[in-house]
Design a protein around this motif. Sequence first.
Motif, PDB file in Angstrom:
ATOM      1  N   THR A   1       0.614  -1.156  -0.310  1.00  0.00           N
ATOM      2  CA  THR A   1      -0.348   0.330  -0.438  1.00  0.00           C
ATOM      3  C   THR A   1       0.384   0.910   0.061  1.00  0.00           C
ATOM      4  O   THR A   1       0.853   2.060  -0.153  1.00  0.00           O
TER       5      THR A   1
ATOM      6  N   ILE B   1       0.722   4.030  -3.007  1.00  0.00           N
ATOM      7  CA  ILE B   1       0.289   5.724  -1.774  1.00  0.00           C
ATOM      8  C   ILE B   1       0.631   6.098  -2.342  1.00  0.00           C
ATOM      9  O   ILE B   1       1.105   7.960  -3.619  1.00  0.00           O
TER      10      ILE B   1
ATOM     11  N   ILE C   1      -0.957  12.947   2.144  1.00  0.00           N
ATOM     12  CA  ILE C   1      -1.852  11.358   2.656  1.00  0.00           C
ATOM     13  C   ILE C   1      -2.463  12.474   4.174  1.00  0.00           C
ATOM     14  O   ILE C   1      -1.450  12.936   4.837  1.00  0.00           O
TER      15      ILE C   1
ATOM     16  N   PRO D   1      -6.780   1.106   1.302  1.00  0.00           N
ATOM     17  CA  PRO D   1      -6.863   2.912   0.804  1.00  0.00           C
ATOM     18  C   PRO D   1      -7.822   3.733   0.619  1.00  0.00           C
ATOM     19  O   PRO D   1      -8.619   3.019   0.023  1.00  0.00           O
TER      20      PRO D   1
ATOM     21  N   TRP E   1      -5.425   3.644   5.183  1.00  0.00           N
ATOM     22  CA  TRP E   1      -4.955   5.213   4.984  1.00  0.00           C
ATOM     23  C   TRP E   1      -5.975   5.540   4.232  1.00  0.00           C
ATOM     24  O   TRP E   1      -6.693   5.369   4.219  1.00  0.00           O
TER      25      TRP E   1
ATOM     26  N   LEU F   1      -5.742   9.491   2.009  1.00  0.00           N
ATOM     27  CA  LEU F   1      -5.337  10.038   0.816  1.00  0.00           C
ATOM     28  C   LEU F   1      -6.798  11.554   0.506  1.00  0.00           C
ATOM     29  O   LEU F   1      -7.628  10.842   0.565  1.00  0.00           O
TER      30      LEU F   1
END
Length: 110
Positions: free
Chosen positions: A5, A9, A25, A36, A85, A87
């Motif tokens: 990941t 990213i 991020i 993500p 995550w 973003l």
Amino acid sequence: MRLKTEFWIRALIRQQAQRGNIATIVKKGDIDAGTPYIILIDRNRNIAVFRERALADGWERLPMESQGDLDSFLIRQEKYDPDLWILELETSVVSDPIEKELTTRHGSSD
């Protein structure tokens, strides 16, 4: 084979910078397998969230009505997956079908 990941990213951030979009991020998750989530925000503060569909089947777009809806959604997702995550991607218009150009960690696009 699925990309790690963090690697995926970082590549996405570079790709979006080349297209004139700002990617940040917001939350770092597990570097190998964290899921993500991409928050798409435009200049008018319209919001959508993308998440990978199961089985490497592209992206699912989830429109959000407000920042409060987004916050509630992300809190729920973090309860199920604390390694995710987040973003944030700023673009000119949220309605642009950006998910058509995004690959998944499996290497496929929608």
